[in-house]
Scaffold this motif. Structure first.
Motif, mmCIF file in Angstrom:
data_model
loop_
_atom_site.group_PDB
_atom_site.id
_atom_site.type_symbol
_atom_site.label_atom_id
_atom_site.label_comp_id
_atom_site.label_asym_id
_atom_site.label_seq_id
_atom_site.Cartn_x
_atom_site.Cartn_y
_atom_site.Cartn_z
ATOM 1 N N ARG B 4 0.834 -1.187 0.000
ATOM 2 C CA ARG B 4 0.000 0.000 0.000
ATOM 3 C C ARG B 4 0.870 1.238 0.000
ATOM 4 N N ARG B 5 0.482 2.176 -0.787
ATOM 5 C CA ARG B 5 1.276 3.395 -0.877
ATOM 6 C C ARG B 5 0.694 4.489 -0.014
ATOM 7 N N HIS B 92 -10.416 8.750 -8.633
ATOM 8 C CA HIS B 92 -10.774 7.334 -8.765
ATOM 9 C C HIS B 92 -10.062 6.475 -7.748
ATOM 10 N N ALA B 94 -7.135 6.239 -4.323
ATOM 11 C CA ALA B 94 -6.978 6.983 -3.072
ATOM 12 C C ALA B 94 -5.553 7.372 -2.708
ATOM 13 N N ILE B 96 -3.065 9.839 -3.126
ATOM 14 C CA ILE B 96 -3.000 11.176 -3.707
ATOM 15 C C ILE B 96 -1.869 11.947 -3.043
ATOM 16 N N ASP B 192 -1.107 10.746 -8.911
ATOM 17 C CA ASP B 192 -1.967 9.950 -8.034
ATOM 18 C C ASP B 192 -2.065 8.523 -8.562
ATOM 19 N N GLY B 193 -2.359 7.614 -7.652
ATOM 20 C CA GLY B 193 -2.374 6.222 -8.066
ATOM 21 C C GLY B 193 -3.171 5.348 -7.130
ATOM 22 N N PRO B 194 -3.127 4.043 -7.386
ATOM 23 C CA PRO B 194 -3.931 3.110 -6.589
ATOM 24 C C PRO B 194 -3.317 2.786 -5.237
ATOM 25 N N VAL B 195 -4.136 2.265 -4.365
ATOM 26 C CA VAL B 195 -3.715 1.826 -3.043
ATOM 27 C C VAL B 195 -3.046 0.452 -3.144
ATOM 28 N N VAL B 196 -3.635 -0.405 -3.947
ATOM 29 C CA VAL B 196 -3.122 -1.760 -4.145
ATOM 30 C C VAL B 196 -2.465 -1.808 -5.521
ATOM 31 N N LYS B 198 -2.188 -3.992 -7.706
ATOM 32 C CA LYS B 198 -2.912 -4.673 -8.789
ATOM 33 C C LYS B 198 -4.056 -3.837 -9.361
ATOM 34 N N THR B 199 -4.388 -2.766 -8.682
ATOM 35 C CA THR B 199 -5.439 -1.891 -9.212
ATOM 36 C C THR B 199 -4.881 -1.104 -10.394
ATOM 37 N N PRO B 200 -5.592 -1.080 -11.518
ATOM 38 C CA PRO B 200 -5.077 -0.323 -12.673
ATOM 39 C C PRO B 200 -4.944 1.160 -12.349
ATOM 40 N N ASP B 201 -3.752 1.697 -12.572
ATOM 41 C CA ASP B 201 -3.526 3.127 -12.356
ATOM 42 C C ASP B 201 -4.428 3.903 -13.313
#
Lengths: 93, 409
Positions: B4-5, B92, B94, B96, B192-196, B198-201
């Motif tokens: 997680r980022r 989209h 989280a 950020i 900004d990007g995904p938490v996981v 594997k979630t598509p950026d």
């Protein structure tokens, strides 16, 4: 640009710290713990309330499947079923 | 294990900051219910929506906390320019980060470019600057009004805003690296990007032909000030006329490519049934027989002077609002107080350009009791608003003529 944190899933459950997110209160019913412990890793739980009560059972199944297959949520089949059952029973049409 | 980022670690009342992510210092500020949400929203949406201020923002209508999705109350659309601190917020994913303008860089390259460069904010500001007033509207604005409801962020009327944007032309940035003949799309990514993982950026593309027009900008100013953090600081893409999905916030990467970009947010999301909507602009390299990327906004209008159900004095009443479209410009706004049987032309206000909100106003005589006011905008190429909803799976392009009831006594 980003730093990366590797965390145990258990740690994530206590990490919903945006704005007034603590004020979100889902219906107390079997499965809630799994919903809070998994769904909230990536998004606030108001997404569930917002998309209610118009989704059918099939609609909630599709949402849970999308979170796992499309968005990569690391949730196994048994827990996914518990989550879907909770959503259908408490936030379904 | 899960990666997680930018985790915000919180325990109880104290929120600690980890990883340089933006903080929310107002964690336990009281939020308040929104008293006048559209009745067409689902009950669940009406129950969970609250007025709440993000840092640097006025209280907006919170639909979701994380990622933050906050819409603008319609009172802010009574002027053609929407204040920065009231401008809607839409994310989209989280993760950020708060971007440091000093270290921010925009990478420009790709297999369809002759060269690759990195621009600092000073580099960008040293380029010829362009100003344009343009509406930024979420593709799914008014999704919450769909009947039957479709899942997603259940927006009312306020997932939009209009600002005066200043920045460097995208085409000038692309000219710095040189676009090869075989290039077909420009791929755009923000910080900004995904938490996981594997979630598509959230990565988008636009046709090269669109990118080389005069109007898309890498904007670093909004209404004369810096972009608010939640609207893409320090720079975002603006694509006047096209829906907000392409207006990449916190933009950090521009890639010129020779093959259609196949990311999730192009191939699967933000698509409309092919041929179903009256839009001129197409995105041919992404089109299939079944569906195609959403492109330009459809013509639309909003009555902002009164809420549905508002009380007025019988006699002369002036209603007003704004109209907009995908950049052809508003030709007429018409009002019917007789259920669409008779239409009268509204007076158009200041013209801030073909991509801007166009103010309108109209005076009519309110009879004691309920008075319905229906608004219909038509653009310069003759497109008008729809009388009945054009259904589509993701709930885009809601431009049904609005009818407001004013109760006169």
């Amino acid at each position: 640009m980003r730093s990366v944190f590797a965390l145990a899933l258990g740690t994530l459950m206590a990490t919903t710290a945006y704005a007034g997110e603590q004020s979100i209160s889902l219906k107390k019913a079997p499965g809630l713990e799994k919903v809070e412990g998994n769904c909230a890793a990536c998004h606030s739980l108001d997404y569930i309330q917002m998309n209610s009560p118009f989704l059918s059972a099939a609609g909630w199944d599709a949402e849970v499947t999308k979170m796992i297959k499309t968005f990569g949520a690391p949730i196994d089949d048994g827990i996914a079923k518990t989550i879907a059952d909770y959503l259908k029973a408490n936030y379904g049409s | 294990m899960i990666t997680r980022r930018h985790l915000i670690a919180a325990s109880g009342a104290g929120a600690a900051l980890a990883g340089g992510t933006v903080a929310f210092p107002h964690l336990f500020r009281a939020n308040s219910a929104v008293s006048d949400l559209p009745a067409a929203l689902s009950q669940g949406t009406r129950d969970e929506a609250v007025l709440e201020a993000l840092p640097g923002k006025k209280p907006l209508i919170k639909l979701t906390y994380r990622p933050p999705n906050y819409e603008t109350p319609i009172e802010y659309f009574r002027t053609p320019l929407t204040p920065n601190d009231a401008f809607f917020v839409r994310y989209h994913l989280a993760d950020i980060p708060e971007v440091d303008a000093k270290t921010w860089r925009l990478a420009v390259g790709g297999d369809g470019a002759n060269d690759q460069i990195e621009l600092s904010l000073d580099d960008l500001k040293a380029m010829p600057a362009t100003e344009i007033v343009a509406v930024n509207q979420c593709s799914g604005n008014r999704r919450g009004l769909f009947n039957p409801h479709v899942p997603g962020v259940e927006w009312g009327y306020g997932a939009m805003g209009c600002a005066r944007w200043k920045g460097a032309r995208l085409k000038d940035v692309l000219d710095k690296v040189g676009v090869k003949k075989e290039a077909i799309e420009i791929v755009l990514d923000g910080a900004d990007g995904p938490v996981v993982d594997k979630t598509p950026d959230f990565v988008k593309s636009i046709p090269v032909s669109k990118a080389m027009e005069e109007t898309p900008l890498i904007a670093y100013e909004m209404n004369g000030g810096p972009l608010p953090h939640f609207n893409g600081f320090p720079a975002r893409l603006i694509v006047p006329g096209w829906t907000g999905t392409y207006w990449i916030k916190h933009i950090v990467s521009i890639r010129v490519v020779t093959k259609p970009f196949d990311g999730f947010w192009m191939k699967s999301a933000y698509r409309i049934p092919t041929g179903k909507f009256p839009v001129v602009a197409r995105f041919i390299s992404q089109e299939t027989e079944a569906n195609t990327p959403i492109t330009e906004m459809v013509v639309n209008s909003l009555l902002t002077s009164h809420r549905d159900g508002a009380a007025v004095n019988a006699g002369n009443v002036t209603v007003s609002g704004v109209a907009w479209d995908g950049g052809y410009g508003i030709r007429t706004v018409e009002i019917s107080t007789e259920g669409g049987a008779v239409w009268s032309a509204a007076k158009l206000g200041e013209d801030l350009g073909r991509f801007a909100f166009r103010p309108w106003s109209h005076e009519f005589i309110a009879k004691p009791g309920g008075n319905t006011v229906t608004v219909r905008a038509t653009n310069a190429i003759g497109q008008t608003q729809t009388a009945s909803l054009i259904l589509n799976p993701a709930g885009y392009h809601h431009n049904v003529m609005q009818t407001v009831t004013l109760n006169a006594a």
